[in-house]
Design an enzyme around this catalytic site. Structure first.
Site, PDB file in Angstrom:
ATOM      1  N   TYR A 283       0.816  -1.203   0.000  1.00  0.00           N
ATOM      2  CA  TYR A 283       0.000   0.000   0.000  1.00  0.00           C
ATOM      3  C   TYR A 283       0.859   1.266   0.000  1.00  0.00           C
ATOM      4  CZ  TYR A 283      -4.552  -2.227   0.789  1.00  0.00           C
ATOM      5  OH  TYR A 283      -5.723  -2.932   0.647  1.00  0.00           O
ATOM      6  N   TYR A 287       4.235   5.189  -2.522  1.00  0.00           N
ATOM      7  CA  TYR A 287       4.385   6.538  -1.989  1.00  0.00           C
ATOM      8  C   TYR A 287       5.830   6.785  -1.544  1.00  0.00           C
ATOM      9  CZ  TYR A 287      -0.698   6.538  -1.994  1.00  0.00           C
ATOM     10  OH  TYR A 287      -2.025   6.466  -2.381  1.00  0.00           O
TER      11      TYR A 287
END
Length: 485
Positions: A283, A287
């Site tokens: 997840y 990022y």
């Protein structure tokens, strides 16, 4: 800018000379600093002398003016629609140009300067920086190791993971999603928006602490296309706390302008980590990569090349002084890094912890230190701070500076760990900075080359065995041990 810095420093010097007392001099210099909108220096221990020395130093002014100038230019660029998905994503093209030139100067400096230890070994600063978390690849790898360790501990303890996103009210956005000016924008700067989110998180943590809820994980700060920051948080907690955390975060996220259109949809988002769909690392991995070097990504969320987007994001964070990644809960990363430089310990318990750190096993290290919710002050291992040591270039003797450049008491540096009341130092080398044109560099390099040649001859004759030292540099302290264990 340099000439302006000299003039402002001279103004402060004149005001200080005319003052009747240190407090009068301080007030007079502050008026000059405030007039030019420069951030005030902090007063420590009610000692005004170092503060006055700073305000009378042109180097201090030059650094402050550089920061202020670039932030003003970036704010204006953002307000006149030069920072958005249509013109310059995340940061203005001017800021990208400035930061690119700054990186080139930094690389030149690192490549042309060297450090030497008491054994006569010489390393270039660039060579050492490439082995530290200053290297984007090393930084990304360490972050992924720690995030993966958090996930393993959460699985071991039966905890659940949640992925949250916090954004600012619409009035803080300079541009709309389509790239046009936001009519609701109230002039909030990028730094003010980040300070809003920081304050918001402090309120959330305080409320969770009152409820005896201490989630652990990581926070990532990244910009929208117009440079407005938003936060992503990957947090782990017992399943019984999941709803309480959601309720608290949602409550505080909507305190400011919670009734505006789209607030319920955009201001606070939550996505539970479903192991069937993928790991928690998956997840947040994109990022991490997106905000460091764009590794293994094709493009960002706006269709820009991932590597170019990463350059613009890091320039954005550097301009505004925003810390992109922050660990929440868990053990001290400073202790982790110091243990990785520690020799084999006689204490079997400490040795087991050291081995877990050396093996890059954050999960084992975390469980050995204590529960992930345990505060650092309660951990058995703490960082050891000691006076920094330097080499006298004339005599080769070791000394500890008492005062800094501006008359402050020399700060203590991380030098090892404290375990059961005993300090363990990880510093084996004392370092001295050498210039590229220094005669000492030439003489030491020639001597080192001669020693290398003699050693090679001895090896060929079978008189000695081959050993290859691995230099390592810890970026927090320049006088750190360069050998990684």
């Amino acid at each position: 800018m340099f000439e302006a810095a000299k003039r402002f420093a001279e103004k402060c010097h004149t005001a200080r000379a005319r003052a009747q007392s240190p407090i009068d001099a301080y007030q007079s210099c502050l008026r000059i600093v405030d007039h030019y909108q420069v951030k005030r220096p902090a007063v420590k221990s009610d000692n005004l002398e170092p503060v006055l020395n700073r305000m009378c130093c042109h180097r201090w002014w030059y650094r402050r003016i550089q920061i202020l100038r670039l932030r003003k230019i970036e704010t204006i660029s953002r307000n006149i629609e030069l920072v958005n998905r249509l013109r310059g994503t995340y940061a203005s093209d001017y800021t990208i140009h400035v930061k690119r030139k700054q990186k080139e100067r930094n690389r030149l400096y690192l490549a042309s300067n060297f450090v030497s230890n008491q054994n006569g070994e010489i390393f270039s600063l660039q060579n050492l920086a490439d082995r530290s978390v200053s290297n984007p690849a090393v930084r990304r790898a360490e972050l992924m190791v720690r995030i993966r360790g958090f996930e393993m501990v959460a699985d071991h303890l039966g905890h659940v993971g949640e992925f949250y996103t916090l954004t600012t009210p619409s009035r803080m956005h300079a541009c709309l999603h389509n790239g046009h000016a936001n009519p609701r924008h109230d002039g909030t700067t990028t730094l003010e928006a980040h300070q809003y989110l920081t304050h918001l998180w402090s309120l959330i943590r305080a409320e969770l602490d009152r409820q005896d809820i201490r989630p652990y994980g990581f926070r990532v700060v990244e910009p929208h296309h117009d440079g407005t920051p938003h936060w992503h948080l990957l947090l782990f907690m017992p399943d019984k706390h999941r709803e309480a955390v959601r309720k608290v975060m949602s409550h505080y996220a909507l305190l400011d302008s919670g009734n505006e259109p789209g607030a319920l949809k955009r201001r606070f988002k939550v996505e539970p980590i479903d192991p069937a769909k993928g790991s928690a690392v998956g997840y947040i991995a994109k990022y991490i990569s997106k905000n460091i070097d764009g590794y293994a990504l094709d493009c960002d969320s706006y269709g820009n090349d991932a590597i170019q987007a990463a350059e613009r994001i890091t320039a954005w964070a550097n301009t505004w002084g925003i810390r992109q990644f922050q660990q929440i809960g868990g053990p001290s990363v400073t202790v982790w890094r110091q243990l990785r430089k520690l020799d084999k310990a006689d204490d079997p318990e400490l040795e087991a912890i050291r081995q877990s750190a050396t093996a890059s096993d954050w999960a084992a290290f975390m469980l050995a230190i204590g529960k992930p919710e345990t505060p650092h002050r309660s951990h058995a291992i703490k960082p050891f701070y000691d006076q920094s040591k330097q080499l006298n270039p004339m005599t080769g003797e070791t000394y500890s500076p008492v005062l800094g450049r501006y008359g402050d008491t020399a700060p203590l540096r991380v030098s090892g760990i404290v375990w059961n009341g005993l300090s363990y130092s990880t510093k084996k080398y004392i370092w001295m900075l050498l210039k590229v044109d220094s005669e000492d560099v030439t003489l030491r390099s020639e001597a080192q080359a001669e020693r290398t040649q003699c050693h090679a001859g001895a090896v060929s004759l079978g008189l000695v065995s081959i050993t290859i030292p691995t230099p390592f540099y810890h970026p927090e302290v320049i006088h750190e041990n360069p050998t990684q264990h």
